[in-house]
Design a protein around this motif. Structure first.
Motif, short mmCIF file in Angstrom:
data_model
loop_
_atom_site.label_atom_id
_atom_site.label_comp_id
_atom_site.label_asym_id
_atom_site.label_seq_id
_atom_site.Cartn_x
_atom_site.Cartn_y
_atom_site.Cartn_z
N ALA A 27 0.83 -1.21 0.00
CA ALA A 27 0.00 0.00 0.00
C ALA A 27 0.86 1.26 0.00
N ARG A 28 1.94 1.23 0.81
CA ARG A 28 2.84 2.39 0.86
C ARG A 28 3.52 2.63 -0.49
N ALA A 71 -5.48 2.24 -2.26
CA ALA A 71 -4.11 2.15 -1.79
C ALA A 71 -4.09 2.41 -0.28
N ASP A 72 -5.20 2.11 0.37
CA ASP A 72 -5.37 2.35 1.80
C ASP A 72 -4.88 1.13 2.59
N ASN A 91 6.04 8.38 9.30
CA ASN A 91 7.05 7.34 9.10
C ASN A 91 8.25 7.84 8.29
N LYS A 92 8.01 8.79 7.39
CA LYS A 92 9.12 9.35 6.64
C LYS A 92 10.00 10.22 7.53
N ARG A 93 9.36 10.94 8.44
CA ARG A 93 10.12 11.87 9.29
C ARG A 93 10.81 11.16 10.44
N TYR A 94 10.13 10.20 11.06
CA TYR A 94 10.67 9.59 12.27
C TYR A 94 11.17 8.16 12.09
N MET A 117 -3.86 8.25 5.58
CA MET A 117 -2.71 7.64 4.92
C MET A 117 -1.59 8.65 4.69
N SER A 118 -1.95 9.88 4.36
CA SER A 118 -0.94 10.94 4.19
C SER A 118 -0.22 11.22 5.50
#
Length: 419
Positions: free
Chosen positions: A275-276, A315-316, A376-379, A369-370
């Motif tokens: 999904a990601r 895409a959830d 997850n991208k930041r941390y 989802m955003s």
């Protein structure tokens, strides 16, 4: 002009970035579950350490030469790759990230500002090394295929110091004559055998063939490769940057699994990854393929796969997790020692070109989802997960020689002792 910038033994080089003590030592990196050697640094290569060999077969050879062994640290590699690509993008008009360690560059407005391509390539190499400590090779050419050939020369052929340029007939023929036809971009093992039966042994031999003759014997794709080797661009830059038609996430387990909870947790985790990836390329899917299998070496081999049709393209992650729950009982068999599982998105399409269904309302929570992706991208990966992903960690793969996650986990940050 095009360029291809490629990291040297990327996985092995990445292991040396935050551990300078390894920079003068031979290093190899193993695949999932520490199965096979997938990366060999240049120092280890000089010791004739074989690539893609099972670890247990070369264990004594590695010990004999004091080779440092590392498990695949995908989180570290992905983060370093992202940093490397961002640095490289500063040197061109347009960039296409071809793989985790390869990036094509296209020069248009930059071309009048560049007097010497060799010096420009060395500038790229020095900048990437200074800011990431990753060694790269740079190849320039009038087509993407010639840029790929020049990159091969920069890293593999003698007489080049990490940079090679194909900008005239002499440099083109010299490099292509020294390349095996199997090293040409897009020419695989089977095709190489067929070409060599026709006495086409080098890249130059292939370039000297008639495109129409090659098209009749093989395919239009190889005919375009012949054109590209002769400096005639046939690959449209935007045609190359297509989204994947299918997206999969699969992995074998460190130990055989019989527990249904562990197996279901693994499938949910793979569904989250799929999904990601779909959201990253702004795509959705209406069909999910789920499979579980035992080892083919087991006495009673068992494998089962099912396709789940989603009501609307999605895409959830939560919808994908619910799909796993819905058909898991049909997949699982009691008593089977499961070795591998996976989830795949079939018939992937662009999210912006979807036609809505009057009778099946779309239930994707786009904002959630955003937010999930942003956190997850930041941390760091898996900072936020679904509860169904955390039921057990029995399915996680074996990584005995795993290095710290220097850039994605706070407690793994390098520490400096000041005396």
């Amino acid at each position: 002009m095009y360029a291809l910038v490629d990291a040297v033994a990327f996985y092995a080089s990445a292991e040396k970035v935050f551990n300078p003590a390894l920079r003068t030592k031979p290093v190899v990196v193993l695949t999932n579950n520490d199965g096979c050697i997938c990366a060999v640094c240049p120092i280890a290569r000089r010791l004739n350490i074989p690539k893609f060999q099972p670890y247990f077969k070369v264990k004594h050879l590695l010990a004999k030469h004091n080779v440092v062994i590392c498990s695949s640290n995908y989180e570290l590699y992905a983060d370093l790759s992202d940093k490397m690509m961002n640095i490289i993008s500063r040197f061109c008009d347009n960039q296409y990230v071809y793989s985790i360690d390869e990036s094509f560059l296209h020069f248009n407005g930059f071309t009048p500002l560049i007097n010497d391509w060799h010096q420009y390539g060395q500038l790229i190499r020095r900048t990437v090394w200074r800011e990431t400590k990753l060694p790269v090779g740079v190849g320039f050419g009038p087509t993407p295929t010639l840029a790929k050939a020049a990159n091969h020369a920069a890293k593999k052929l003698s007489g080049f110091n990490g940079v090679a340029v194909i900008d005239n007939e002499q440099s083109r023929t010299t490099i292509l004559a020294a390349m095996d036809v199997g090293d040409v971009w897009g020419v695989g093992r089977r095709l190489t055998k067929k070409l060599k039966l026709l006495n086409i042994n080098s890249a130059l031999d292939l370039a000297q063939q008639s495109p129409s003759h090659i098209k009749r014997l093989f395919s239009v794709v190889l005919a375009r490769t012949v054109d590209e080797l002769n400096g005639r661009p046939t690959l449209n830059w935007h045609d190359v940057q297509h989204n994947k038609r299918e997206v999969f996430s699969t992995r074998s387990f460190a130990n055989r699994l019989t527990c249904p909870i562990a197996l279901k947790t693994a499938l949910v985790s793979h569904a989250m990854i799929v999904a990601r990836k779909l959201r990253a390329q702004h795509c959705v899917t209406k069909r999910l393929l789920l499979f579980i299998a035992s080892s083919p070496h087991e006495q009673h081999y068992a494998k089962k796969s099912l396709i789940y049709e989603l009501p609307t393209p999605s895409a959830d992650s939560t919808i994908f997790a619910n799909a796993v729950t819905a058909i898991f009982e049909q997949l699982y068999q009691v008593g089977v020692r499961y070795y591998k599982c996976g989830v795949g998105a079939l018939e992937v399409s662009a999210a912006q070109f979807q036609q809505h269904d009057l009778f099946n309302q779309k239930t994707d929570n786009i904002k959630l989802m955003s937010c999930l992706d942003a956190v997850n991208k930041r941390y760091g990966a898996d900072t936020l997960t679904l509860a169904s992903q955390q039921q057990t960690n029995q399915w996680h793969m074996k990584r005995t020689f795993l290095s710290p996650h220097y850039t994605t986990r706070w407690h793994h940050l390098p520490k400096i002792a000041c005396c």
